[in-house]
Design a protein around this motif. Structure first.
Motif, PDB file in Angstrom:
ATOM      1  N   ALA A   1       0.833  -1.204   0.000  1.00 31.09           N
ATOM      2  CA  ALA A   1       0.000   0.000   0.000  1.00 31.09           C
ATOM      3  C   ALA A   1       0.869   1.256   0.000  1.00 31.09           C
ATOM      4  CB  ALA A   1      -0.932  -0.014   1.208  1.00 31.09           C
ATOM      5  N   ASP A   2       1.902   1.263   0.818  1.00 27.92           N
ATOM      6  CA  ASP A   2       2.812   2.409   0.874  1.00 27.92           C
ATOM      7  C   ASP A   2       3.534   2.598  -0.459  1.00 27.92           C
ATOM      8  OD1 ASP A   2       4.620   4.398   2.408  1.00 27.92           O
ATOM      9  OD2 ASP A   2       6.042   2.955   1.577  1.00 27.92           O
ATOM     10  N   PHE A   3       4.017   1.511  -1.025  1.00 25.62           N
ATOM     11  CA  PHE A   3       4.752   1.574  -2.290  1.00 25.62           C
ATOM     12  C   PHE A   3       3.864   2.120  -3.401  1.00 25.62           C
ATOM     13  CE2 PHE A   3       6.457  -0.099  -6.239  1.00 25.62           C
ATOM     14  CZ  PHE A   3       7.829   0.012  -6.086  1.00 25.62           C
TER      15      PHE A   3
ATOM     16  N   MET B   1     -12.647 -11.390  -5.245  1.00 23.24           N
ATOM     17  CA  MET B   1     -12.874 -10.630  -4.027  1.00 23.24           C
ATOM     18  C   MET B   1     -11.557 -10.114  -3.440  1.00 23.24           C
ATOM     19  SD  MET B   1     -14.939 -11.971  -0.642  1.00 23.24           S
ATOM     20  CE  MET B   1     -16.226 -12.623  -1.726  1.00 23.24           C
ATOM     21  N   VAL B   2     -10.564 -10.992  -3.392  1.00 20.80           N
ATOM     22  CA  VAL B   2      -9.274 -10.614  -2.820  1.00 20.80           C
ATOM     23  C   VAL B   2      -8.580  -9.572  -3.688  1.00 20.80           C
ATOM     24  CG1 VAL B   2      -6.957 -11.451  -2.274  1.00 20.80           C
ATOM     25  CG2 VAL B   2      -8.956 -12.770  -1.557  1.00 20.80           C
ATOM     26  N   ASN B   3      -8.628  -9.737  -5.000  1.00 17.26           N
ATOM     27  CA  ASN B   3      -7.956  -8.775  -5.876  1.00 17.26           C
ATOM     28  C   ASN B   3      -8.628  -7.408  -5.852  1.00 17.26           C
ATOM     29  OD1 ASN B   3      -5.557  -9.779  -7.611  1.00 17.26           O
ATOM     30  ND2 ASN B   3      -6.938 -11.541  -7.528  1.00 17.26           N
ATOM     31  N   GLU B   4      -9.936  -7.370  -5.689  1.00 17.99           N
ATOM     32  CA  GLU B   4     -10.609  -6.078  -5.534  1.00 17.99           C
ATOM     33  C   GLU B   4     -10.145  -5.391  -4.256  1.00 17.99           C
ATOM     34  OE1 GLU B   4     -14.746  -7.023  -5.725  1.00 17.99           O
ATOM     35  OE2 GLU B   4     -14.803  -7.035  -7.929  1.00 17.99           O
ATOM     36  N   MET B   5      -9.931  -6.177  -3.218  1.00 15.82           N
ATOM     37  CA  MET B   5      -9.428  -5.617  -1.972  1.00 15.82           C
ATOM     38  C   MET B   5      -8.007  -5.082  -2.160  1.00 15.82           C
ATOM     39  SD  MET B   5      -9.455  -7.373   1.799  1.00 15.82           S
ATOM     40  CE  MET B   5      -8.055  -8.442   1.533  1.00 15.82           C
ATOM     41  N   MET B   6      -7.180  -5.807  -2.918  1.00 13.32           N
ATOM     42  CA  MET B   6      -5.816  -5.347  -3.180  1.00 13.32           C
ATOM     43  C   MET B   6      -5.820  -4.029  -3.961  1.00 13.32           C
ATOM     44  SD  MET B   6      -4.027  -7.562  -1.634  1.00 13.32           S
ATOM     45  CE  MET B   6      -5.348  -8.104  -0.555  1.00 13.32           C
ATOM     46  N   ASN B   7      -6.754  -3.898  -4.895  1.00 16.04           N
ATOM     47  CA  ASN B   7      -6.861  -2.647  -5.652  1.00 16.04           C
ATOM     48  C   ASN B   7      -7.192  -1.476  -4.734  1.00 16.04           C
ATOM     49  OD1 ASN B   7      -6.326  -3.942  -8.079  1.00 16.04           O
ATOM     50  ND2 ASN B   7      -8.485  -4.248  -8.577  1.00 16.04           N
ATOM     51  N   SER B   8      -8.038  -1.725  -3.752  1.00 13.14           N
ATOM     52  CA  SER B   8      -8.403  -0.650  -2.827  1.00 13.14           C
ATOM     53  C   SER B   8      -7.219  -0.232  -1.961  1.00 13.14           C
ATOM     54  CB  SER B   8      -9.579  -1.086  -1.945  1.00 13.14           C
ATOM     55  OG  SER B   8      -9.179  -2.019  -0.955  1.00 13.14           O
ATOM     56  N   LEU B   9      -6.307  -1.162  -1.695  1.00 16.99           N
ATOM     57  CA  LEU B   9      -5.091  -0.806  -0.954  1.00 16.99           C
ATOM     58  C   LEU B   9      -4.165   0.030  -1.824  1.00 16.99           C
ATOM     59  CD1 LEU B   9      -4.118  -4.175   0.810  1.00 16.99           C
ATOM     60  CD2 LEU B   9      -5.666  -2.378   1.598  1.00 16.99           C
ATOM     61  N   GLY B  10      -4.039  -0.375  -3.082  1.00 24.96           N
ATOM     62  CA  GLY B  10      -3.123   0.312  -3.975  1.00 24.96           C
ATOM     63  C   GLY B  10      -3.515   1.746  -4.253  1.00 24.96           C
TER      64      GLY B  10
ATOM     65  N   GLY C   1      -5.326   3.627  -2.240  1.00 25.45           N
ATOM     66  CA  GLY C   1      -5.482   4.377  -1.002  1.00 25.45           C
ATOM     67  C   GLY C   1      -6.892   4.470  -0.469  1.00 25.45           C
ATOM     68  N   GLU C   2      -7.833   3.756  -1.062  1.00 24.24           N
ATOM     69  CA  GLU C   2      -9.209   3.800  -0.571  1.00 24.24           C
ATOM     70  C   GLU C   2      -9.331   3.176   0.817  1.00 24.24           C
ATOM     71  OE1 GLU C   2     -11.681   1.876  -3.397  1.00 24.24           O
ATOM     72  OE2 GLU C   2     -11.406   3.392  -4.964  1.00 24.24           O
ATOM     73  N   GLN C   3      -8.511   2.158   1.074  1.00 25.48           N
ATOM     74  CA  GLN C   3      -8.550   1.470   2.358  1.00 25.48           C
ATOM     75  C   GLN C   3      -7.131   1.162   2.820  1.00 25.48           C
ATOM     76  OE1 GLN C   3     -11.177  -1.844   1.005  1.00 25.48           O
ATOM     77  NE2 GLN C   3     -12.519  -1.256   2.697  1.00 25.48           N
ATOM     78  N   THR C   4      -6.977   0.963   4.108  1.00 29.52           N
ATOM     79  CA  THR C   4      -5.734   0.438   4.656  1.00 29.52           C
ATOM     80  C   THR C   4      -5.881  -1.076   4.755  1.00 29.52           C
ATOM     81  OG1 THR C   4      -6.463   0.508   6.961  1.00 29.52           O
ATOM     82  CG2 THR C   4      -5.491   2.530   6.037  1.00 29.52           C
ATOM     83  N   PRO C   5      -4.793  -1.802   4.930  1.00 24.44           N
ATOM     84  CA  PRO C   5      -4.938  -3.250   5.107  1.00 24.44           C
ATOM     85  C   PRO C   5      -5.885  -3.607   6.250  1.00 24.44           C
ATOM     86  CG  PRO C   5      -2.655  -2.713   4.679  1.00 24.44           C
ATOM     87  CD  PRO C   5      -3.373  -1.408   4.831  1.00 24.44           C
ATOM     88  N   GLN C   6      -5.798  -2.863   7.331  1.00 23.21           N
ATOM     89  CA  GLN C   6      -6.644  -3.162   8.488  1.00 23.21           C
ATOM     90  C   GLN C   6      -8.121  -2.925   8.178  1.00 23.21           C
ATOM     91  OE1 GLN C   6      -3.890  -1.277   8.510  1.00 23.21           O
ATOM     92  NE2 GLN C   6      -2.481  -2.575   9.693  1.00 23.21           N
ATOM     93  N   THR C   7      -8.438  -1.766   7.587  1.00 21.49           N
ATOM     94  CA  THR C   7      -9.844  -1.471   7.303  1.00 21.49           C
ATOM     95  C   THR C   7     -10.388  -2.371   6.197  1.00 21.49           C
ATOM     96  OG1 THR C   7      -9.224   0.299   5.736  1.00 21.49           O
ATOM     97  CG2 THR C   7      -9.616   0.924   8.048  1.00 21.49           C
ATOM     98  N   ALA C   8      -9.552  -2.719   5.235  1.00 20.29           N
ATOM     99  CA  ALA C   8      -9.995  -3.600   4.154  1.00 20.29           C
ATOM    100  C   ALA C   8     -10.335  -4.988   4.688  1.00 20.29           C
ATOM    101  CB  ALA C   8      -8.917  -3.696   3.086  1.00 20.29           C
TER     102      ALA C   8
END
Length: 493
Positions: A294-296, A434-443, A445-452
């Motif tokens: 997410a940071d990268f 489902m998992v890849n959509e979550m990864m997109n939200s991390l990339g 900045g929509e969500q943090t790993p914790q909130t996702a």
């Protein structure tokens, strides 16, 4: 293997290549080939990796002493969507494979027949097995199509139950074998070849020009890690004409970046168990990977695209490119700048450098075939195209050397060739989405790993429960109906 030994093997491999058929370099090994003209990783992942120049046939294992077999004229049918008959003119591996098949046929009273089963090879396997007349004995398959559906649906049979094959033998590809492991049993075999999946290509010319650290030195000193990767990716961004936009980027990529962060830190989205799979996104190793990813993604300017990012690297517009090894022969042969190749950087919890791959392309054995033990034994025999580990490494080194631009890249590829990590996630399509959509939200900045994870935990757990209770037999029947009645399927669309 130590560097002196590698150097000796490389010299031997180059001599073998020079003794053969000149500059011919084929693609793919006989045991696997990409589905389509371009693919990322399979047993290469197969994914379009060039296999090197021709070599003499002395390395074939027919010269070693072997037990006597008589298979009574048995024909083993090897199926795929294309003709997998090995072409001796194509590569050292296909030449040795063709010679080995000829030897086994002549000495063990059996026949090998390569069968083209049609573009929808999975539909062909399913329909023929359910009809009681398997279209072939052994079939090419992509790992995510095998696991779990063809296994749970009763189309693939557990090869390990036959008690014939030693899956740790040097002629088996470790990544392909692991990709076919499910619920404690082994359902796939893949022949070892010169295959490496994802890593980092780096433009040595640009690194020298902009004073960036040598990646080979970082790798050899154990300093090639995530932090150094991020530092160089930032430092490589260059505005060469002063217009306020980067003309050269420090890094570019196409797909699957998150999964290399995961595998390089000893993590995965799901973990195989004796009961199937379980979620592993919240392990400490996975959380480290998600947070750094997410940071990268949010702080490192980068190019991304489909084939365009490969061209950008080839044309000298990117310092580093995240891709599978197959592009070395397919795209980088025309590159004017000097380039090198290193593994994906290691994470803080990683134990070794590895190469992530989204899929492998092994063989499965179909249920319902006659005398499956004999089929497994024959496949094991024809896979033994070289005598021992040393001869395998000689051939693999020759193949890597055909496309690499320096000996260090060859050494690294050899180290990684049995460390391809194939995730089972793609086989579980709904969970994968489902998992890849979550990864997109991390990339983005929509969500943090914790909130996702908090937002998606219940849905993810429900999907895992559905996997455990899913009716795969019904899926097989549905696919059979589509295969037999394509007109109805088209009309429904």
């Amino acid at each position: 293997m130590k560097k002196k030994a590698l150097a000796l093997l490389l010299a031997t491999a180059m001599t073998m290549a020079a003794a053969g058929c000149g500059n011919d370099s084929g693609t793919g090994s006989a045991s696997g080939s990409p589905e389509g003209s371009v693919q990322d990783g399979a047993q290469d992942s197969t994914e379009d990796s060039s296999e090197g120049q021709e070599a003499g046939s002395e390395g074939s294992s027919q010269e070693s002493e072997e037990p006597a077999y008589d298979f009574g004229g048995r024909t083993v049918r090897i199926g795929s969507y294309y003709d997998m008959t090995p072409n001796p003119e194509k590569s050292i591996f296909e030449k040795a494979f063709a010679e080995r098949i000829d030897y086994v046929e002549q000495n063990y009273n059996c026949n090998i027949e390569f069968v083209v089963v049609g573009d929808d090879y999975v539909g062909s396997y399913i329909t023929s097995v359910l009809s009681g007349d398997p279209v072939c004995d052994v079939g090419y398959v992509l790992s995510y199509k095998l696991l779990p559906s063809l296994i749970e649906g009763g189309i693939a049979q557990p090869i390990s139950d036959l008690g014939v094959i030693d899956f740790s033998a040097p002629w088996y590809d470790a990544g392909a074998v692991e990709s076919g492991t499910y619920k404690g049993k082994q359902y796939a075999i893949g022949q070892r070849g010169a295959g490496v999946q994802y890593g980092i290509f780096w433009n040595k010319t640009l690194f020298d020009r902009y004073g960036l650290p040598d990646l080979y030195e970082l790798y050899e000193n154990g300093e090639w890690n995530w932090e150094k990767f991020k530092e160089i990716a930032l430092a490589g961004n260059q505005d060469t004409d002063g217009d306020g936009e980067y003309d050269v980027h420090g890094f570019n990529w196409r797909e699957n970046l998150i999964w290399s962060f995961m595998s390089s830190n000893g993590a995965n989205a799901v973990t195989k168990t004796d009961a199937g799979v379980e979620l592993s996104l919240e392990t400490p190793e996975a959380m480290e990977a998600l947070e750094f990813y997410a940071d990268f993604m949010q702080n490192v300017p980068q190019l991304s695209g489909w084939q365009s990012q490969i061209w950008d690297f080839r044309d000298g517009n990117s310092c580093m490119c995240y891709e599978a090894w197959w592009i070395s022969g397919n795209y980088l042969a025309e590159m004017e700048d000097e380039w090198g190749f290193v593994p994906f950087p290691m994470g803080p919890s990683g134990k070794e450098y590895v190469s992530y791959g989204k899929e492998a392309s092994p063989f499965m054995m179909l249920n319902g075939i006659e005398k499956p033990e004999e089929v497994a034994q024959i496949m094991d025999l024809i896979f033994q195209i070289f005598d021992d580990e040393e001869e395998w490494e000689e051939a693999i080194l020759a193949a890597f050397e055909a496309n690499a631009t320096d000996s260090t890249a060859v050494d690294i590829c050899l180290e990684l060739s049995q460390k391809n990590k194939i995730s089972p996630l793609m086989g579980f399509s709904d969970l994968d989405k489902m998992v890849n959509e979550m990864m997109n939200s991390l990339g983005n900045g929509e969500q943090t790993p914790q909130t996702a994870l908090e937002a998606n935990r219940s849905a993810l757990e429900a999907e895992i429960a559905d996997i455990q209770n899913h009716d795969y037999s019904a899926d097989m029947q549905e696919q059979m109906d589509k295969y037999l009645n394509p007109e109805e399927e088209e009309a429904g669309e």
